[in-house]
Motif scaffolding. Structure first.
Motif, PDB file in Angstrom:
ATOM      1  N   GLU A 191       0.831  -1.202   0.000  1.00  0.00           N
ATOM      2  CA  GLU A 191       0.000   0.000   0.000  1.00  0.00           C
ATOM      3  C   GLU A 191       0.871   1.259   0.000  1.00  0.00           C
ATOM      4  OE1 GLU A 191      -3.627   1.969   2.578  1.00  0.00           O
ATOM      5  OE2 GLU A 191      -2.121   0.772   3.616  1.00  0.00           O
ATOM      6  N   ASN A 199      -2.719   9.797  -8.452  1.00  0.00           N
ATOM      7  CA  ASN A 199      -4.090   9.305  -8.404  1.00  0.00           C
ATOM      8  C   ASN A 199      -4.575   8.965  -9.802  1.00  0.00           C
ATOM      9  OD1 ASN A 199      -4.269   9.548  -5.627  1.00  0.00           O
ATOM     10  ND2 ASN A 199      -5.128  11.609  -5.719  1.00  0.00           N
ATOM     11  N   ARG A 232      -7.437   5.879 -11.933  1.00  0.00           N
ATOM     12  CA  ARG A 232      -8.362   4.747 -11.825  1.00  0.00           C
ATOM     13  C   ARG A 232      -7.592   3.477 -11.508  1.00  0.00           C
ATOM     14  NH1 ARG A 232     -10.714   0.730 -15.115  1.00  0.00           N
ATOM     15  NH2 ARG A 232     -12.839   0.236 -14.458  1.00  0.00           N
ATOM     16  N   SER A 251      -6.632   3.344  -7.886  1.00  0.00           N
ATOM     17  CA  SER A 251      -7.816   3.007  -7.090  1.00  0.00           C
ATOM     18  C   SER A 251      -8.158   1.533  -7.188  1.00  0.00           C
ATOM     19  CB  SER A 251      -9.018   3.848  -7.543  1.00  0.00           C
ATOM     20  OG  SER A 251      -8.805   5.203  -7.254  1.00  0.00           O
ATOM     21  N   LEU A 252      -8.078   0.993  -8.393  1.00  0.00           N
ATOM     22  CA  LEU A 252      -8.351  -0.433  -8.577  1.00  0.00           C
ATOM     23  C   LEU A 252      -7.319  -1.299  -7.860  1.00  0.00           C
ATOM     24  CD1 LEU A 252      -9.391  -0.476 -12.339  1.00  0.00           C
ATOM     25  CD2 LEU A 252     -10.838  -1.066 -10.377  1.00  0.00           C
ATOM     26  N   LEU A 293      -5.591  -0.532  -5.165  1.00  0.00           N
ATOM     27  CA  LEU A 293      -5.845  -0.466  -3.725  1.00  0.00           C
ATOM     28  C   LEU A 293      -7.087  -1.258  -3.336  1.00  0.00           C
ATOM     29  CD1 LEU A 293      -4.938   3.276  -3.121  1.00  0.00           C
ATOM     30  CD2 LEU A 293      -3.730   1.283  -2.192  1.00  0.00           C
ATOM     31  N   THR A 294      -8.134  -1.160  -4.144  1.00  0.00           N
ATOM     32  CA  THR A 294      -9.353  -1.928  -3.879  1.00  0.00           C
ATOM     33  C   THR A 294      -9.075  -3.415  -3.929  1.00  0.00           C
ATOM     34  OG1 THR A 294     -10.779  -0.174  -4.726  1.00  0.00           O
ATOM     35  CG2 THR A 294     -11.707  -2.403  -4.677  1.00  0.00           C
ATOM     36  N   ASN A 295      -8.318  -3.838  -4.927  1.00  0.00           N
ATOM     37  CA  ASN A 295      -8.023  -5.264  -5.047  1.00  0.00           C
ATOM     38  C   ASN A 295      -7.071  -5.749  -3.960  1.00  0.00           C
ATOM     39  OD1 ASN A 295      -9.419  -6.591  -7.427  1.00  0.00           O
ATOM     40  ND2 ASN A 295      -8.748  -4.649  -8.283  1.00  0.00           N
ATOM     41  N   GLU A 351      -7.177  -4.563  -0.877  1.00  0.00           N
ATOM     42  CA  GLU A 351      -8.105  -4.730   0.243  1.00  0.00           C
ATOM     43  C   GLU A 351      -8.856  -6.053   0.119  1.00  0.00           C
ATOM     44  OE1 GLU A 351     -10.659  -1.336  -0.011  1.00  0.00           O
ATOM     45  OE2 GLU A 351      -9.179   0.029   0.813  1.00  0.00           O
ATOM     46  N   GLN A 352      -9.296  -6.346  -1.083  1.00  0.00           N
ATOM     47  CA  GLN A 352     -10.042  -7.582  -1.324  1.00  0.00           C
ATOM     48  C   GLN A 352      -9.158  -8.810  -1.095  1.00  0.00           C
ATOM     49  OE1 GLN A 352     -11.508  -8.445  -5.371  1.00  0.00           O
ATOM     50  NE2 GLN A 352     -13.529  -8.508  -4.410  1.00  0.00           N
TER      51      GLN A 352
END
Length: 64
Positions: free
Chosen positions: A32, A40, A42, A45-46, A48-50, A52-53
């Motif tokens: 991270e 910044n 898309r 963001s993807l 970081l989201t992935n 987290e997942q």
């Protein structure tokens, strides 16, 4: 009524399981920090989201 999918009781984790979760989360924090150096976008963001997942699913795999 189906049981098991949404359990209310949690089992006690072993010391090895706790250590593995901590190791995974430490690695995720390092990744991270690297991702946060990106501008910044898309894609950021993807990523970081992935991340987290991935942590969510790996923790779920250990604790279930």
């Amino acid at each position: 009524m189906a049981m098991g999918r949404f359990r209310k009781q949690h089992r006690q984790l072993t010391d090895d399981e706790k250590a593995l979760i901590e190791e995974i989360k430490d690695g995720a924090q390092a990744l991270e920090a690297s991702l946060e150096k990106m501008e910044n976008s898309r894609e950021k963001s993807l990523a970081l989201t992935n991340l987290e997942q991935a942590i969510m699913w790996s923790t779920q795999g250990i604790t279930s």
